[in-house]
Design an enzyme around this catalytic site. Sequence first.
Site, short mmCIF file in Angstrom:
data_model
loop_
_atom_site.label_atom_id
_atom_site.label_comp_id
_atom_site.label_asym_id
_atom_site.label_seq_id
_atom_site.Cartn_x
_atom_site.Cartn_y
_atom_site.Cartn_z
N SER A 10 146.00 -60.81 5.36
CA SER A 10 145.47 -61.74 4.36
C SER A 10 145.60 -61.20 2.95
O SER A 10 145.28 -61.90 1.98
CB SER A 10 144.00 -62.05 4.65
OG SER A 10 143.21 -60.87 4.60
N TYR A 150 142.79 -41.28 0.27
CA TYR A 150 143.87 -42.23 0.56
C TYR A 150 145.18 -41.50 0.87
O TYR A 150 145.89 -41.82 1.82
CB TYR A 150 144.04 -43.16 -0.63
CG TYR A 150 144.99 -44.31 -0.42
CD1 TYR A 150 144.67 -45.37 0.42
CD2 TYR A 150 146.21 -44.35 -1.08
CE1 TYR A 150 145.53 -46.44 0.59
CE2 TYR A 150 147.08 -45.42 -0.92
CZ TYR A 150 146.73 -46.46 -0.09
OH TYR A 150 147.60 -47.51 0.08
N ALA A 152 145.50 -38.45 1.99
CA ALA A 152 145.35 -37.76 3.27
C ALA A 152 145.54 -38.73 4.43
O ALA A 152 146.23 -38.40 5.42
CB ALA A 152 143.97 -37.12 3.36
#
Length: 239
Positions: A10, A150, A152
């Site tokens: 979405s 993020y 990682a």
Amino acid sequence: MKRALITGGSGGIGAAICQRLAADGLHVIVHANRNLDRAEAIAADIRNNGGSAEAVAFDLTDGTATTAALETLLAAGTIQVLVNNAGIHDDAVLPGMSTTQWHRVIDVSLNGFFNVTQPLSLPMIRSRWGRIINISSIAAITGNRGQVNYSAAKGALHAATKSLALEVASRGITVNAVAPGIIATDMIDGHFDPDSIRKLVPMQRAGRPEEVAELVAFLASDKAAYISGQVISINGAMT
């Protein structure tokens, strides 16, 4: 008709991928976490344009809920194409990052990958054909300030891509990661102004979700049958 599940379908990139795969004749399952109305609208648009699509909502960080949702979907047949696109940002420099911020980002990008991919992999193996495409980020390659969590999560996804590719290669299944750079979606609003983009990106523009979708569609096709275990960047020559 092959069936494709796009997690985070979405969102901006996810919606473009859904539209593109539907144009290739796949039955598209548009996944959302909470925004089912948005997923329903994307599925309806695909159907109105002659494609085949449905929408589904579940929290992919909840293993039990995810398994139940996937069992329902699998009752209608194997899902041959899986695009692990769901991901979130919750940015902060590491010294100021909360435990909640760390775990929340890891849960969606990495644990969500496991919760969805593991149940769908055995049916793919039985059918001896499948495409698993993990949407990553340039942050996993170059790093990015304020995104240790993020980076990682997406970096671990790269390693998982390569290992899973080895495990299923003999079964006609490919596993690849796509690492976009700066793409023109709602996620970059407030983070990159036009001047910053011109300085950061050699092509001096943000990429379009449709450009990412074209790469995903190729990797999901028979034409990409010998490409597996790869991390492919799409970033306007940033690296």
